[in-house]
Design a protein around this motif. Structure first.
Motif, PDB file in Angstrom:
ATOM      1  N   ASP A 302       0.863  -1.208  -0.140  1.00  0.00           N
ATOM      2  CA  ASP A 302      -0.256   0.319   0.189  1.00  0.00           C
ATOM      3  C   ASP A 302       1.184   1.071   0.043  1.00  0.00           C
ATOM      4  OD1 ASP A 302      -1.775   2.083   0.471  1.00  0.00           O
ATOM      5  OD2 ASP A 302      -2.889   1.093   2.356  1.00  0.00           O
ATOM      6  N   PRO A 303       1.303   1.701  -1.018  1.00  0.00           N
ATOM      7  CA  PRO A 303       1.540   3.223  -1.030  1.00  0.00           C
ATOM      8  C   PRO A 303       1.896   3.920  -0.230  1.00  0.00           C
ATOM      9  CG  PRO A 303       0.475   2.434  -3.216  1.00  0.00           C
ATOM     10  CD  PRO A 303       0.164   1.849  -2.054  1.00  0.00           C
ATOM     11  N   ALA A 304       0.261   3.759   0.308  1.00  0.00           N
ATOM     12  CA  ALA A 304      -0.534   4.993   1.301  1.00  0.00           C
ATOM     13  C   ALA A 304       0.461   4.911   2.654  1.00  0.00           C
ATOM     14  CB  ALA A 304      -2.077   5.575   1.610  1.00  0.00           C
ATOM     15  N   ILE A 306       3.591   3.463   2.767  1.00  0.00           N
ATOM     16  CA  ILE A 306       5.168   3.862   3.268  1.00  0.00           C
ATOM     17  C   ILE A 306       4.780   6.009   3.430  1.00  0.00           C
ATOM     18  CG2 ILE A 306       7.012   4.786   1.774  1.00  0.00           C
ATOM     19  CD1 ILE A 306       6.500   1.874   1.060  1.00  0.00           C
ATOM     20  N   SER A 307       6.103   5.792   4.520  1.00  0.00           N
ATOM     21  CA  SER A 307       6.251   7.279   5.003  1.00  0.00           C
ATOM     22  C   SER A 307       4.970   8.079   5.588  1.00  0.00           C
ATOM     23  CB  SER A 307       7.283   8.452   3.560  1.00  0.00           C
ATOM     24  OG  SER A 307       8.238   7.400   3.464  1.00  0.00           O
ATOM     25  N   LYS A 308       4.161   7.261   6.247  1.00  0.00           N
ATOM     26  CA  LYS A 308       2.949   7.318   6.768  1.00  0.00           C
ATOM     27  C   LYS A 308       3.301   8.082   7.706  1.00  0.00           C
ATOM     28  CE  LYS A 308      -0.489   5.340   8.210  1.00  0.00           C
ATOM     29  NZ  LYS A 308      -1.621   4.191   8.444  1.00  0.00           N
TER      30      LYS A 308
END
Lengths: 564, 161
Positions: A302-304, A306-308
């Motif tokens: 889930d790209p969301a 990453i770095s959240k």
């Protein structure tokens, strides 16, 4: 071929390979239940819709298939909500069906009408309101694909009663074409290479495996990576069982009730390879001081994510299994260029491990940790363990050393009390030949005790081990530590039923254990019994879960759990 | 900082609720939102103006991307974008000030779309600055009602091949 909407639905489900539906009938789904009556799909009748969703969830976790649940309109649908939210937060593939009032009644506050697509918007991966029976095959196909691909999650399909009854021309679902939904599976080659380089150059590397490993069934690849690199590994609560916990390189769970070793390792590592996990606050503690020295490689589908919460230096978007396969090749290659010696780091970790094992008082008293430890010993760490939420869950996580992938079923994200019993029903349906144990608390299990009826009626030999301390134990623990022992509304002693009698009332077997010496034989008897069994372990009332990271501090600042 | 997001979505019932809900859930205030069909009737374009720091906006855009009905999202660069909004302003216009108001309307190349005994209704199209400017100019005369569409925007076309 002309079919009714309900017939088209069941035919579509059969085509998806659905073997079982957990559900509860009602007015708006009568046409569907009528067709189900003749179908080869098994229906497990739960006693409360919330448990239909939890059971489907448990089934999905242990089988890797999509769990399916069904409820009628209005209250049936709203009762599913907690179970759907639970599946969303733990990324569990699930398709939930709800009945709805007839299309011409929608929006009129009709009898048993609830806007369930509206209500579930924030807690589903996607949802549908079916307006035309002929759309059903296509919608079902899409729903199963969306639920099970990418980052899995629940999809809800709301079917008005007239749509179920309407005649339609049945047309098999066409090729899927979801322009707005294209999950990334393979990792970016350059990022993988960078990650491999970082792995080979780190002096104090650490791997953290999360639920994503289990969802993508990447446990073999994970083991290969650990074996290849000899990097120590910790798994989050959601990732528990992804790696054999008896292995030397395994250092336990991180976070709030994690091991000191895992939390110290996270705090001091210079490389963190996070795979299929999302840096939940129960894992990280205070974010600003989490893994302060680490270069973070974050692998997630889930790209969301990453770095959240934690900035990733080397982000890799992709499926854990696919990315790990790529990474294994890349690391093999990179190793030829030489690697840093991490022996000193491994030794440091071993020292922590030795110095700070998980402990509890070994006296003559019946302590909950002992029950879990014995359960683990007797089942050799190979049973399917479901948990409720609270102290029971944390003791299960700490003292049951899983050695079989995908065998730990616990509500991580939502923390839903009452999850374990229905989830173990689903797990046993999915894995009829395995030993399934729900490690429960007296508080949690009372939220769903009616499901004993489901287990008995469906002849499921699940074992419910209640660590009965007569308290809402985890809340009481917080009250003891942070609210001056003011036990506001956490004492359950008065009113808690006699669990042995309760079990017997439902036609299950009940066993009570009050002494340490009775534990082993009770566990063996329960597991051997072909019946649903409730074992009431009357444990020390005020036992606490340690170590513990108080909220708002670094995970290196644990309290308790040290050898005196 | 203000961002203008151009979001291409399926033209289906409920899509607006999915998107609006996501913004509120993630704690984002929508300044304006305009939506309508595109050149292809299967899709709608939403132009959403939001105020937010870049990191959290990035998170919202990633979350938006996860919605099955969202096809494409652009965070439009103000230098490379044409943006317009339409505003209707009903302003007090007794005989004494009517001529002045008409003069302002002319200067801004706005239109008078309704004339009544004591009011004029003025239609203004333009970028946010222009619309804001005429609104300020007319305010002293007494704005009785105002309705605006919210900004719609497109990225500029390529100037050279």
């Amino acid at each position: 071929m002309k079919l009714t909407g309900a017939e088209a639905l069941i035919k579509s489900l059969e085509k998806e390979g659905v073997e079982v539906i957990f559900g509860y009938p009602g007015g708006a789904v009568l046409p569907i239940y009528d067709v189900l009556y003749d179908s080869k799909i098994r229906h497990i009748l739960v006693r409360h819709e919330q448990c239909a969703a939890h059971a489907a969830d448990g089934y999905a976790r242990v089988t890797g298939k999509v769990g399916v649940c069904m409820a009628t309109s209005g209250p049936g649908a709203t009762n599913l909500v907690t179970g759907i939210a639970n599946a969303q937060l733990d990324s569990i593939p699930m398709v939930a069906f709800t009945g709805q009032v007839a299309t011409h009644m929608i929006g009129t506050d009709g009898f048993q009408e609830a806007d369930i697509t509206g209500i579930t918007l924030p807690i589903v991966k996607h949802n549908y309101l079916v307006k035309d029976a002929k759309d059903l095959p296509q919608i079902v196909r899409e729903a199963f694909y969306i639920a099970s691909s990418g980052r899995p999650g629940p999809v809800l399909i709301d079917i008005p009663a007239d749509v179920s009854k309407a005649q339609c021309v049945y047309r098999e679902s066409a090729q899927l074409n979801l322009a707005g939904y294209k999950p990334t599976i393979k990792g970016h080659a350059r990022q993988i290479k960078q990650a491999a380089k970082a792995i080979c150059q780190a002096e104090r590397p650490l791997i953290v495996g999360g639920g994503g490993i289990l969802r993508s069934r990447a446990w073999d690849e994970l083991q290969k990576l650990v074996r290849l690199t000899r990097i120590p590994i910790t798994t989050t609560l959601m990732g528990k069982s992804a790696y054999p916990e008896t292995d030397d390189l395994y250092i336990g769970m991180p976070g709030m009730h994690g091991t000191r070793c895992a939390n110290y390792a996270l705090t001091e590592c210079d490389l963190l390879v996070a795979i299929g996990m999302r840096f939940d606050d129960r894992v990280t503690g205070k974010l600003s001081v989490f893994a302060p020295e680490a270069l973070v490689v974050h692998i997630d589908i889930d790209p969301a994510e990453i770095s959240k919460n934690i900035k990733a230096r080397i982000p890799i978007v992709g499926d854990a299994k696919a990315v790990l396969k790529q990474l294994l090749v890349a690391v093999e290659k990179e190793k030829l260029e030489g690697t840093k010696d991490i022996e000193a780091w491994r030794e440091q970790i071993n020292n922590w491990k030795k110095k700070y094992p998980l402990i509890y008082k070994k006296d003559g008293k019946l302590r909950p940790e002992f029950v879990v430890e014995k359960t683990c010993e007797i089942t050799k760490g190979k049973a399917i363990i479901a948990t409720e939420v609270g102290q029971n869950q944390m003791w299960a996580a700490q003292f049951y050393k899983c050695t079989k992938p995908g065998s730990f079923v616990s509500s991580g994200g939502l923390g839903t009390m009452g999850f374990g019993l229905p989830a173990s029903i689903g797990a046993q349906v999915g894995k009829p030949d395995e030993v399934v144990i729900d490690i429960a608390g007296d508080g949690s299990v009372q939220m769903v005790s009616q499901e004993l009826a489901t287990a008995v009626a469906s002849k499921l030999p699940i074992n419910i081990f209640i660590l009965n301390n007569g308290y809402l134990g985890m809340v009481r623990q917080w009250q003891e530590l942070f609210y001056h022992c003011r036990y506001s509304s956490t004492d359950l002693a008065v009113g808690t039923p006699d669990f042995v009698k309760l079990a017997e009332a439902y036609g299950a077997k009940g066993i009570r254990v009050t002494k340490k010496s009775e534990v082993e034989s009770a566990i063996k008897e329960a597991i051997k019994s072909p019946k649903t069994v409730v074992v009431d372990f009357v444990v020390e009332r005020e036992e606490n879960v340690f170590p513990m990271v108080p909220s708002g501090v670094s995970i290196s600042e644990m309290i308790g759990g040290e050898i005196e | 900082m203000k961002h203008t997001l151009s979001v291409l979505v399926d033209n289906e019932p409920g899509v607006l609720a999915r998107i609006a809900g996501l913004f509120s859930r993630r704690g984002f205030n929508i300044d304006s939102l305009a939506v309508g069909r595109t050149e292809d009737s299967k899709y709608s374009r939403m132009t959403i103006v939001v105020d937010g720091e870049t990191h959290s906006l990035e998170q919202v855009m990633k979350q938006l991307h996860k919605l099955v009905n969202v096809l494409k999202i652009n965070d439009l660069d103000p230098r490379e974008t044409v943006g317009r909004e339409l505003v209707l302003i009903k302003v007090n216009a007794p005989p004494a000030t009517r001529a002045q108001i008409i003069e302002i309307v002319d200067i801004f190349r706005a239109n008078i779309v309704d004339v009544a005994k004591n009011t004029l209704t003025i239609e203004v199209t333009g970028d946010t600055n222009k619309v804001h400017a005429i609104e300020e100019m007319l305010r002293p005369y007494g704005v009785k009602e105002l309705a605006r569409t919210g900004k719609i925007a497109l990225a500029r076309g390529l100037k050279s091949e």
